[in-house]
Design an enzyme around this catalytic site. Structure first.
Site, PDB file in Angstrom:
ATOM      1  N   LYS A 159       3.808  14.206  12.315  1.00  0.00           N
ATOM      2  CA  LYS A 159       3.683  15.666  12.175  1.00  0.00           C
ATOM      3  C   LYS A 159       2.203  16.069  12.134  1.00  0.00           C
ATOM      4  O   LYS A 159       1.419  15.468  11.401  1.00  0.00           O
ATOM      5  CB  LYS A 159       4.367  16.115  10.878  1.00  0.00           C
ATOM      6  CG  LYS A 159       5.861  15.811  10.864  1.00  0.00           C
ATOM      7  CD  LYS A 159       6.499  16.097   9.527  1.00  0.00           C
ATOM      8  CE  LYS A 159       6.059  15.163   8.436  1.00  0.00           C
ATOM      9  NZ  LYS A 159       6.793  15.302   7.180  1.00  0.00           N
ATOM     10  N   THR A 191       3.436  26.577   1.850  1.00  0.00           N
ATOM     11  CA  THR A 191       3.793  25.414   2.662  1.00  0.00           C
ATOM     12  C   THR A 191       4.370  24.275   1.814  1.00  0.00           C
ATOM     13  O   THR A 191       4.654  23.197   2.340  1.00  0.00           O
ATOM     14  CB  THR A 191       2.561  24.867   3.415  1.00  0.00           C
ATOM     15  OG1 THR A 191       1.559  24.536   2.433  1.00  0.00           O
ATOM     16  CG2 THR A 191       1.998  25.886   4.384  1.00  0.00           C
ATOM     17  N   GLY A 218       6.824  21.904   0.390  1.00  0.00           N
ATOM     18  CA  GLY A 218       8.186  21.518   0.787  1.00  0.00           C
ATOM     19  C   GLY A 218       8.435  21.516   2.288  1.00  0.00           C
ATOM     20  O   GLY A 218       9.568  21.292   2.727  1.00  0.00           O
ATOM     21  N   THR A 219       7.393  21.734   3.095  1.00  0.00           N
ATOM     22  CA  THR A 219       7.629  21.764   4.553  1.00  0.00           C
ATOM     23  C   THR A 219       8.097  20.399   5.083  1.00  0.00           C
ATOM     24  O   THR A 219       8.953  20.331   5.962  1.00  0.00           O
ATOM     25  CB  THR A 219       6.361  22.196   5.346  1.00  0.00           C
ATOM     26  OG1 THR A 219       5.237  21.577   4.749  1.00  0.00           O
ATOM     27  CG2 THR A 219       6.170  23.686   5.358  1.00  0.00           C
ATOM     28  N   GLY A 220       7.514  19.317   4.525  1.00  0.00           N
ATOM     29  CA  GLY A 220       7.887  17.969   5.001  1.00  0.00           C
ATOM     30  C   GLY A 220       9.354  17.666   4.705  1.00  0.00           C
ATOM     31  O   GLY A 220      10.102  17.194   5.573  1.00  0.00           O
ATOM     32  N   CYS A 221       9.767  17.943   3.461  1.00  0.00           N
ATOM     33  CA  CYS A 221      11.166  17.711   3.063  1.00  0.00           C
ATOM     34  C   CYS A 221      12.087  18.547   3.943  1.00  0.00           C
ATOM     35  O   CYS A 221      13.137  18.089   4.408  1.00  0.00           O
ATOM     36  CB  CYS A 221      11.387  18.107   1.603  1.00  0.00           C
ATOM     37  SG  CYS A 221      10.250  17.349   0.444  1.00  0.00           S
TER      38      CYS A 221
HETATM   39  C1  MP5 Z   1      10.486  15.696  -5.628  1.00  0.00           C
HETATM   40  C2  MP5 Z   1       9.479  15.906  -4.574  1.00  0.00           C
HETATM   41  N1  MP5 Z   1       9.694  15.382  -3.344  1.00  0.00           N
HETATM   42  C3  MP5 Z   1       8.805  15.580  -2.364  1.00  0.00           C
HETATM   43  C4  MP5 Z   1       7.672  16.301  -2.578  1.00  0.00           C
HETATM   44  C5  MP5 Z   1       6.691  16.482  -1.467  1.00  0.00           C
HETATM   45  O1  MP5 Z   1       6.606  17.800  -1.031  1.00  0.00           O
HETATM   46  P1  MP5 Z   1       5.189  18.472  -0.840  1.00  0.00           P
HETATM   47  O2  MP5 Z   1       4.378  17.532  -0.003  1.00  0.00           O
HETATM   48  O3  MP5 Z   1       5.439  19.755  -0.148  1.00  0.00           O
HETATM   49  O4  MP5 Z   1       4.604  18.667  -2.215  1.00  0.00           O
HETATM   50  C6  MP5 Z   1       7.459  16.842  -3.872  1.00  0.00           C
HETATM   51  N2  MP5 Z   1       6.371  17.566  -4.157  1.00  0.00           N
HETATM   52  N3  MP5 Z   1       8.387  16.621  -4.841  1.00  0.00           N
END
Ligand code: MP5
Length: 576
Positions: free
Chosen positions: A487, A520, A522-525
């Site tokens: 990505k 942004t 949580g975009t990866g999840c």
């Molecule tokens: C429980 C959990 N899983 C995954 C991410 C990554 O997401 P991000 O890179 O957007 O912080 C996160 N912050 N928390």
């Protein structure tokens, strides 16, 4: 197929095997012969009324999304046609003393629900009317095809066979009528013109078209399962999926090259009606019980029932990830994404983070046995079409996930979460090795961002799209997943974002406009679970990635000015 062939014709040709399966489904043959049990037909009509309401709603989405006013007007005209179809249902029901409210009181069967969910999820998330129409045209074209085939098969037979008493004649006439064919052609013409105008290629639309056609077949099968086709008496019909030909024979798959599909149908109807004068009918009638059983076994082999085909019913994704109490990332983002895309999600929590938009304030692991039990009990009961993993946290968790999924042979989407946007470590250092060695080889796709790809490749610099391509190929060789998606959101380009998909042979670059926003988190999840959700609906990876990128882009745009929490990075609202 000739390059000048319209797109809608090419899509139909690619799904013709499933359409032929529909034509020879005992439900359809039974309607043609008039011998389908009335209870099965009534059940079908009630479900079809439910379906057509969903179909109308999908049209409504298309009207809203139409770029050109003229397109919107064509869509409105087509909606009137669906209304006439609903009136036909009502008049049928009334003629059998079933009041209209009996239709209203019907709840959707699983196959109906699956089809309507697919249509509405497609219509809701589509960025072009062409996508909506690609999911809707199969219904119109298939019924025009079935109507024409049944009507001409009937006319090939003697009058006394079908006669005026044929209880489904009116239904066949409706779909064989020039007005229905005109409606189907109008929909196809609109699909062709919108796709051409907006530069939407066949590869993007084909999975939607094929999925809808498969759901059509499932719909017939739910109304009258092939296993109950005993009304067909001595009739046996075989379908050879490899050559896409239908064969009526006492010898399974013996070639009968001179027989057209239409006269085959006529033969089926003749046998069903007790007319054994046809030489092919003779063959079936005189065949041994074993021959007939073999033919029926072929008939009951449903089309498209391959390992990758989603089970009938709602598509499902199991999300294995950490909980983000702030609701922006982790399991919360995964499940919101699936819901927004019309996919049922289940969960197995790996860790509970104490998190908000400011940062991660604590991480509490879930006992390994509890994680194992969550995965096992969900898969053993609800099952899933795709598994998606996010934050795993430790090597013990990775090992547990590997052990729980390795013998299940399910498509696995792995988002190798390492660090949160707020800069907190979400994966212990000794777990990287385990992810690469044990989890990646089981994965259908891995979705690292640039910092994750760089870390996994010993800290190499990835500063250009060409670097991303090399990284994708190297990660493919390193981990052994079927696909790698690198990505590009972290690349320094103010105007656009490029994501690179590698399938072991070639690269595909997806370019989208960068959205200027701080929201942004949580975009990866979200991207990984959108890939899982789309793949659960239509198992086509390139289309799933393309649609997932579009989904993330759409909700980033929608959340651009959202104000949630005081942190430097905010979450997105999963609402289109
Ligand atoms: C429980 C959990 N899983 C995954 C991410 C990554 O997401 P991000 O890179 O957007 O912080 C996160 N912050 N928390």
């Amino acid at each position: 197929m000739a390059s000048g062939t319209p797109l809608s014709r090419r899509l139909w040709a690619a799904s013709s095997a499933t359409a032929t399966h529909c034509l020879f489904h005992p439900f359809v043959v039974g309607v043609g012969s008039g011998q389908l049990p009335m209870a099965a037909f009534q059940q079908f009509l009630k479900q079809d009324a439910f379906y057509l309401h969903g179909f109308l709603k999908a049209f409504a989405y298309a009207v809203v999304k139409a770029e050109a006013p003229a397109d919107a007007m064509v869509l409105v005209d087509l909606m009137h046609g669906v209304n006439s179809e609903l009136q036909l249902h009502a008049s049928f029901m009334e003629s059998w003393g079933i009041p209209a409210h009996a239709i209203d009181a019907t709840s959707a069967a699983q196959a109906t629900r699956a089809y309507v969910d697919f249509l509405l999820a497609t219509a809701k998330t589509a960025t072009s009317v062409a996508e909506i129409l690609a999911a809707m045209v199969p219904c119109a074209r298939l019924y025009a095809f079935l109507g024409a085939a049944l009507a001409s098969a009937r006319s090939e037979l003697t009058g006394e066979l079908m006669g005026d008493a044929h209880q489904y004649a009116k239904w066949i006439e409706t779909y064989a009528a020039p007005a229905f064919e005109a409606g189907a052609s109008d929909m196809e013409a609109l699909l062709d013109s919108v796709a051409e105008r907006e530069g939407i290629d066949e590869a993007r639309l084909q999975p939607l078209y094929a999925r809808a056609m498969q759901l059509e077949y499932n719909f017939f099968d739910a109304s009258f399962p092939v296993q109950r086709a005993d009304f067909m008496g001595t009739t046996a019909l075989a379908y050879d999926a490899d050559t896409a030909t239908s064969i009526l024979t006492t010898q399974p798959l013996a070639p009968l090259p001179t027989v057209s599909k239409l006269s085959l149908l006529a033969a089926v109807l003749a046998i069903a009606a007790g007319d054994h004068s046809d030489p092919i009918a003779h063959g079936v009638r005189d065949g041994s019980e074993d021959d007939r059983a073999a033919c029926l076994a072929l008939l009951t082999r449903s089309p498209g029932a391959t390992a990758t085909e989603a089970a009938p019913g709602v598509p499902r994704v199991l999300c294995i990830a950490g909980s983000d109490s702030g609701g922006g990332a982790g399991i919360q983002a995964d499940m919101k994404t699936c819901t927004a895309l019309g996919v049922f999600s289940t969960s197995a929590i790996t860790a509970i983070t104490v998190q908000n938009t400011v940062g991660v304030h604590g991480i509490h692991g879930v006992p390994i046995a509890t994680l194992r039990e969550q995965i096992g009990c969900v898969l053993d009961d609800i099952g899933t079409d795709v598994i998606k993993t996010g934050m795993l946290g430790s090597a013990a968790v990775v090992q547990c996930v590997v052990d729980a999924v390795k013998d299940r042979n399910l498509p696995l989407v792995v988002d190798p979460v390492m660090v949160s946007t707020s800069g907190h470590k979400l994966l212990e250092l000794d777990a990287h090795h385990c992810i690469v060695q044990q989890l990646f080889p089981l994965a259908l796709i891995i979705t690292p961002n640039i910092p994750e790809a760089s870390f996994l490749l010993n800290g190499r610099t990835i500063a250009t799209v060409d670097d991303m391509k090399v990284a994708a190929a190297d990660l493919h060789a390193l981990g052994g997943s079927r696909y790698v998606l690198v990505k590009g959101g972290h690349l320094e380009d103010a105007s656009s974002v490029v994501d690179v998909l590698y399938d072991g042979l070639s690269w595909h670059c997806f370019q989208s406009q960068r959205v200027a926003t701080i929201n942004t988190h949580g975009t990866g999840c979200t991207l990984a679970s959108a890939i899982a959700a789309h793949y659960a609906k239509v198992p086509d990876m390139k289309a799933a990635v393309q649609n997932a990128i579009r989904y993330v882009h759409a909700i980033l745009v929608g959340s651009q000015d959202l104000s949630v929490g005081c942190g430097a990075q905010g979450p997105m609202l999963h609402w289109l």
